[in-house]
Design a protein around this motif. Structure first.
Motif, PDB file in Angstrom:
ATOM      1  N   ILE A  10    -125.248  28.942 -70.073  1.00  0.00           N
ATOM      2  CA  ILE A  10    -124.487  28.844 -68.832  1.00  0.00           C
ATOM      3  C   ILE A  10    -125.225  29.089 -67.524  1.00  0.00           C
ATOM      4  CG2 ILE A  10    -122.193  29.214 -67.462  1.00  0.00           C
ATOM      5  CD1 ILE A  10    -120.860  30.288 -70.274  1.00  0.00           C
ATOM      6  N   GLY A  11    -125.605  28.046 -66.952  1.00  0.00           N
ATOM      7  CA  GLY A  11    -126.167  28.286 -65.658  1.00  0.00           C
ATOM      8  C   GLY A  11    -127.722  27.773 -65.796  1.00  0.00           C
ATOM      9  N   GLY A  16    -132.026  29.583 -65.898  1.00  0.00           N
ATOM     10  CA  GLY A  16    -131.560  29.098 -67.125  1.00  0.00           C
ATOM     11  C   GLY A  16    -132.447  28.435 -68.071  1.00  0.00           C
ATOM     12  N   ALA A  35    -124.324  24.619 -69.686  1.00  0.00           N
ATOM     13  CA  ALA A  35    -123.299  24.086 -68.884  1.00  0.00           C
ATOM     14  C   ALA A  35    -123.828  24.587 -67.244  1.00  0.00           C
ATOM     15  CB  ALA A  35    -122.067  25.168 -69.081  1.00  0.00           C
ATOM     16  N   LEU A  37    -122.354  23.663 -62.995  1.00  0.00           N
ATOM     17  CA  LEU A  37    -121.357  23.160 -62.287  1.00  0.00           C
ATOM     18  C   LEU A  37    -121.948  21.841 -61.421  1.00  0.00           C
ATOM     19  CD1 LEU A  37    -119.588  26.305 -60.496  1.00  0.00           C
ATOM     20  CD2 LEU A  37    -118.803  25.202 -62.276  1.00  0.00           C
ATOM     21  N   ASP A  38    -123.489  22.057 -61.486  1.00  0.00           N
ATOM     22  CA  ASP A  38    -124.131  21.042 -60.621  1.00  0.00           C
ATOM     23  C   ASP A  38    -124.833  19.820 -61.521  1.00  0.00           C
ATOM     24  OD1 ASP A  38    -126.348  19.708 -59.346  1.00  0.00           O
ATOM     25  OD2 ASP A  38    -126.662  21.566 -57.922  1.00  0.00           O
ATOM     26  N   ALA A  73    -126.735  32.828 -67.121  1.00  0.00           N
ATOM     27  CA  ALA A  73    -127.704  32.496 -66.090  1.00  0.00           C
ATOM     28  C   ALA A  73    -127.232  32.149 -64.832  1.00  0.00           C
ATOM     29  CB  ALA A  73    -128.962  32.128 -66.572  1.00  0.00           C
ATOM     30  N   PRO A  75    -125.060  33.237 -60.900  1.00  0.00           N
ATOM     31  CA  PRO A  75    -125.254  34.281 -59.851  1.00  0.00           C
ATOM     32  C   PRO A  75    -124.463  35.352 -60.278  1.00  0.00           C
ATOM     33  CG  PRO A  75    -124.857  31.996 -58.834  1.00  0.00           C
ATOM     34  CD  PRO A  75    -124.584  31.906 -60.264  1.00  0.00           C
ATOM     35  N   THR A  78    -120.824  36.239 -60.678  1.00  0.00           N
ATOM     36  CA  THR A  78    -119.656  35.426 -61.589  1.00  0.00           C
ATOM     37  C   THR A  78    -119.867  36.190 -63.020  1.00  0.00           C
ATOM     38  OG1 THR A  78    -121.615  33.947 -62.184  1.00  0.00           O
ATOM     39  CG2 THR A  78    -120.350  33.304 -60.369  1.00  0.00           C
ATOM     40  N   HIS A  79    -120.833  37.072 -63.235  1.00  0.00           N
ATOM     41  CA  HIS A  79    -121.080  37.500 -64.466  1.00  0.00           C
ATOM     42  C   HIS A  79    -120.044  38.197 -65.513  1.00  0.00           C
ATOM     43  CE1 HIS A  79    -125.687  38.181 -63.773  1.00  0.00           C
ATOM     44  NE2 HIS A  79    -125.371  36.868 -63.539  1.00  0.00           N
ATOM     45  N   ARG A  81    -116.567  37.662 -64.871  1.00  0.00           N
ATOM     46  CA  ARG A  81    -115.516  36.775 -65.360  1.00  0.00           C
ATOM     47  C   ARG A  81    -116.046  35.985 -66.502  1.00  0.00           C
ATOM     48  NH1 ARG A  81    -114.843  31.234 -64.049  1.00  0.00           N
ATOM     49  NH2 ARG A  81    -116.401  31.482 -62.645  1.00  0.00           N
ATOM     50  N   LYS A  97    -129.934  39.771 -65.837  1.00  0.00           N
ATOM     51  CA  LYS A  97    -129.949  40.837 -65.090  1.00  0.00           C
ATOM     52  C   LYS A  97    -129.671  40.710 -63.433  1.00  0.00           C
ATOM     53  CE  LYS A  97    -133.400  39.580 -62.381  1.00  0.00           C
ATOM     54  NZ  LYS A  97    -132.995  39.633 -60.793  1.00  0.00           N
ATOM     55  N   PRO A  98    -129.019  41.633 -62.804  1.00  0.00           N
ATOM     56  CA  PRO A  98    -128.260  42.842 -63.447  1.00  0.00           C
ATOM     57  C   PRO A  98    -127.008  42.536 -63.855  1.00  0.00           C
ATOM     58  CG  PRO A  98    -127.902  42.516 -60.921  1.00  0.00           C
ATOM     59  CD  PRO A  98    -128.880  41.354 -61.540  1.00  0.00           C
ATOM     60  N   GLY A 123    -130.350  40.787 -69.744  1.00  0.00           N
ATOM     61  CA  GLY A 123    -131.536  40.016 -69.493  1.00  0.00           C
ATOM     62  C   GLY A 123    -132.623  41.256 -68.786  1.00  0.00           C
ATOM     63  N   THR A 125    -135.797  41.682 -68.794  1.00  0.00           N
ATOM     64  CA  THR A 125    -136.773  40.990 -69.578  1.00  0.00           C
ATOM     65  C   THR A 125    -137.981  41.971 -69.697  1.00  0.00           C
ATOM     66  OG1 THR A 125    -136.085  39.212 -68.355  1.00  0.00           O
ATOM     67  CG2 THR A 125    -138.060  38.948 -69.421  1.00  0.00           C
ATOM     68  N   HIS A 173    -135.802  45.112 -62.393  1.00  0.00           N
ATOM     69  CA  HIS A 173    -136.844  45.192 -63.265  1.00  0.00           C
ATOM     70  C   HIS A 173    -137.504  46.700 -63.049  1.00  0.00           C
ATOM     71  CE1 HIS A 173    -136.548  40.979 -63.591  1.00  0.00           C
ATOM     72  NE2 HIS A 173    -136.861  40.592 -62.521  1.00  0.00           N
TER      73      HIS A 173
HETATM   74  N1  LIG Z   1    -134.584  38.036 -66.274  1.00  0.00           N
HETATM   75  C1  LIG Z   1    -135.409  37.620 -65.160  1.00  0.00           C
HETATM   76  O1  LIG Z   1    -136.665  37.822 -64.893  1.00  0.00           O
HETATM   77  C2  LIG Z   1    -134.591  36.814 -63.866  1.00  0.00           C
HETATM   78  C3  LIG Z   1    -135.303  36.172 -63.023  1.00  0.00           C
HETATM   79  C4  LIG Z   1    -134.579  35.314 -62.252  1.00  0.00           C
HETATM   80  C5  LIG Z   1    -133.299  35.249 -62.079  1.00  0.00           C
HETATM   81  N2  LIG Z   1    -132.737  35.980 -62.859  1.00  0.00           N
HETATM   82  C6  LIG Z   1    -131.380  36.226 -63.020  1.00  0.00           C
HETATM   83  O2  LIG Z   1    -130.619  35.053 -63.434  1.00  0.00           O
HETATM   84  C7  LIG Z   1    -129.236  34.788 -62.883  1.00  0.00           C
HETATM   85  C8  LIG Z   1    -129.306  33.332 -62.080  1.00  0.00           C
HETATM   86  O3  LIG Z   1    -130.248  33.348 -61.318  1.00  0.00           O
HETATM   87  P1  LIG Z   1    -131.099  32.312 -60.684  1.00  0.00           P
HETATM   88  O4  LIG Z   1    -132.079  32.560 -59.813  1.00  0.00           O
HETATM   89  O5  LIG Z   1    -131.220  31.114 -61.736  1.00  0.00           O
HETATM   90  O6  LIG Z   1    -129.854  31.359 -59.812  1.00  0.00           O
HETATM   91  P2  LIG Z   1    -129.438  29.979 -59.422  1.00  0.00           P
HETATM   92  O7  LIG Z   1    -128.782  29.994 -58.204  1.00  0.00           O
HETATM   93  O8  LIG Z   1    -131.081  29.252 -59.417  1.00  0.00           O
HETATM   94  O9  LIG Z   1    -128.896  29.247 -60.603  1.00  0.00           O
HETATM   95  C9  LIG Z   1    -127.543  29.707 -60.911  1.00  0.00           C
HETATM   96  C10 LIG Z   1    -126.908  28.430 -61.481  1.00  0.00           C
HETATM   97  O10 LIG Z   1    -125.574  28.577 -61.870  1.00  0.00           O
HETATM   98  C11 LIG Z   1    -124.760  27.493 -61.777  1.00  0.00           C
HETATM   99  N3  LIG Z   1    -123.237  28.138 -61.940  1.00  0.00           N
HETATM  100  C12 LIG Z   1    -122.615  28.737 -61.024  1.00  0.00           C
HETATM  101  N4  LIG Z   1    -121.409  29.230 -61.539  1.00  0.00           N
HETATM  102  C13 LIG Z   1    -121.303  28.471 -62.857  1.00  0.00           C
HETATM  103  C14 LIG Z   1    -120.234  28.336 -63.686  1.00  0.00           C
HETATM  104  N5  LIG Z   1    -119.019  28.917 -63.511  1.00  0.00           N
HETATM  105  N6  LIG Z   1    -120.398  27.516 -64.811  1.00  0.00           N
HETATM  106  C15 LIG Z   1    -121.678  27.040 -64.937  1.00  0.00           C
HETATM  107  N7  LIG Z   1    -122.655  27.106 -64.156  1.00  0.00           N
HETATM  108  C16 LIG Z   1    -122.431  27.837 -62.861  1.00  0.00           C
HETATM  109  C17 LIG Z   1    -124.985  27.095 -60.279  1.00  0.00           C
HETATM  110  O11 LIG Z   1    -124.712  25.709 -60.219  1.00  0.00           O
HETATM  111  C18 LIG Z   1    -126.620  27.263 -60.367  1.00  0.00           C
HETATM  112  O12 LIG Z   1    -127.150  26.107 -60.931  1.00  0.00           O
HETATM  113  C19 LIG Z   1    -129.145  35.915 -62.080  1.00  0.00           C
HETATM  114  O13 LIG Z   1    -128.527  36.947 -62.589  1.00  0.00           O
HETATM  115  C20 LIG Z   1    -130.599  36.233 -61.638  1.00  0.00           C
HETATM  116  O14 LIG Z   1    -130.765  37.855 -61.363  1.00  0.00           O
HETATM  117  C21 LIG Z   1    -133.229  36.747 -64.057  1.00  0.00           C
END
Ligand SMILES: NC(=O)c1ccc[n+]([C@@H]2O[C@H](COP(=O)([O-])OP(=O)(O)OC[C@H]3O[C@@H](n4cnc5c(N)ncnc54)[C@H](O)[C@@H]3O)[C@@H](O)[C@H]2O)c1
Length: 342
Positions: A10-11, A16, A35, A37-38, A73, A75, A78-79, A81, A97-98, A123, A125, A173
């Motif tokens: 999801i995301g 993702g 999944a 939203l975009d 994955a 924002p 939203t984690h 819910r 994470k977080p 995550g 990582t 991290h």
């Molecule tokens: N482990 C790592 O090294 C690492 C690196 C980067 C980001 N992250 C984490 O990953 C997560 C996402 O970060 P990102 O940078 O990819 O954000 P992002 O904003 O680029 O992507 C988030 C996506 O989630 C979608 N989304 C939001 N609500 C949704 C829902 N209800 N259903 C489906 N899709 C939905 C959005 O449309 C968007 O495409 C965060 O928790 C971030 O901290 C982890």
């Protein structure tokens, strides 16, 4: 449970797609749905993974009895819910994470996992990064001696986030690595920072943690720096180690350096400058190790290294750091009550 596990993500924003690729490459797992939203993001995923079902409604994934586990994955806000919905639907859950943006939300996710008797993994990582594991092995073997302090730098230009500051973006991290290496939780946390690009959202912070063992860990985190540095230095009572994630080879170097004897007589100080060695570190993508760990823990039911307990601890440290930041850098007791909102 030896059948192939069916996973969904999801995301499909910045991070993702990395999860989707790594699940598709992991033995014993099948990526069945994504999944977001975009619709535009789903379209670009469809081109890369034509056999995977794409949906704008994550509830269709949760309602699918064939899906064993979901990876969230989205924002940070939203984690909670999404994770609670997934556990209520009987899925195992991997949360990026977080774990959450508040201690209350992190604890609620952990409790939902325990109630549902499903695997929760966060995550973090880097605790699956072979170089980080190599430093942990040096520490467990006692090769570095007792840790005196850790200093780290995780800085680059961008990617500025709009909902959380750099502490909550990059801090998970350094905090997760430090807790993994030291095997203890801090006694106090201190943090100062500045917001130079977006009002009220810090793009640079200096985080310090003090531990019961006497060790101090300091992290400089920034989205506002001229070059990308990912370097952590561990000063032990016997040896010192440097983990530089930006290096292609020899990411970990061990310095047989230190002070053997020190007294008031300058001539009798004895500084040791011995060999520099580099342990062999397997070249494996951390995310692949992480996904395989998630699959193994789903199968055996044991708590992942970065399970709910570890995830909540990291959020507690970030929460304490946020309170320190808001109070101009005062020392905050790690065990004190959490803030309502990060
Ligand atoms: N482990 C790592 O090294 C690492 C690196 C980067 C980001 N992250 C984490 O990953 C997560 C996402 O970060 P990102 O940078 O990819 O954000 P992002 O904003 O680029 O992507 C988030 C996506 O989630 C979608 N989304 C939001 N609500 C949704 C829902 N209800 N259903 C489906 N899709 C939905 C959005 O449309 C968007 O495409 C965060 O928790 C971030 O901290 C982890």
């Amino acid at each position: 449970m030896n059948r192939e596990l069916k996973l969904a993500v999801i995301g499909a924003g910045y991070w993702g797609p990395n999860l989707v690729r790594n699940i598709s490459e992991a033995p014993g797992a099948d990526i069945v749905a994504v999944a977001d939203l975009d619709a535009g993001r789903l379209e670009s995923m469809r081109k890369r993974f034509p056999a995977v079902r794409m949906t704008q409604d994550h509830r269709t994934i949760l309602a699918d009895p064939d899906v064993d586990a979901v990876c969230i994955a989205t924002p940070i806000s939203t984690h909670r819910r999404l994770a609670e919905e997934a556990f209520a639907a009987g899925k195992h859950v991997f949360v990026e994470k977080p774990l959450a943006g508040t201690v209350a939300d992190a604890v609620a996710i952990d409790e939902a996992a325990r109630r549902a008797e499903r695997t929760l993994m966060v995550g973090h990582t880097f605790v699956y990064n072979p170089a980080v594991t190599a430093v942990r092995e040096l520490l467990v073997r006692g090769e570095l001696g007792t840790v005196q302090y850790i200093d780290s730098q995780r800085v680059n230009l961008g990617l500025h986030q709009f909902d959380f500051n750099v502490l909550w973006d990059l801090g998970p991290h350094d905090v997760s690595i430090t807790l993994y290496w030291l095997d203890e939780e801090p006694r106090w946390v201190q943090c100062i920072g500045g917001s130079y690009i977006q009002g009220g959202i810090e793009d640079v912070v200096f985080l310090t943690m003090g531990f019961p063992s006497g060790a101090i860990a300091h992290a400089h985190l920034s989205w506002l720096a001229p070059s990308k540095n990912r370097i952590m230095t561990v000063i032990g009572s016997r040896k010192m180690a440097v983990y530089d994630d930006v290096q292609a080879v020899e990411k970990v170097k061990v310095y047989d350096q230190g002070v053997d004897r020190l007294d008031s007589d300058e001539l009798r100080r004895s500084y040791r400058a011995g060999d520099i060695s580099s342990p062999r570190v397997p070249i494996t993508e951390a995310l692949q190790v992480e996904i395989r760990h998630f699959l193994a823990r789903i199968r055996d039911g044991a708590e992942p290294y970065s399970g709910g307990t570890a995830g909540v601890r990291v959020v507690r440290v970030l929460d304490a750091a946020s309170r320190s930041l808001k109070q101009g850098g005062v020392r905050v007791d790690y065990a004190a009550p959490a803030a309502a909102r990060a």
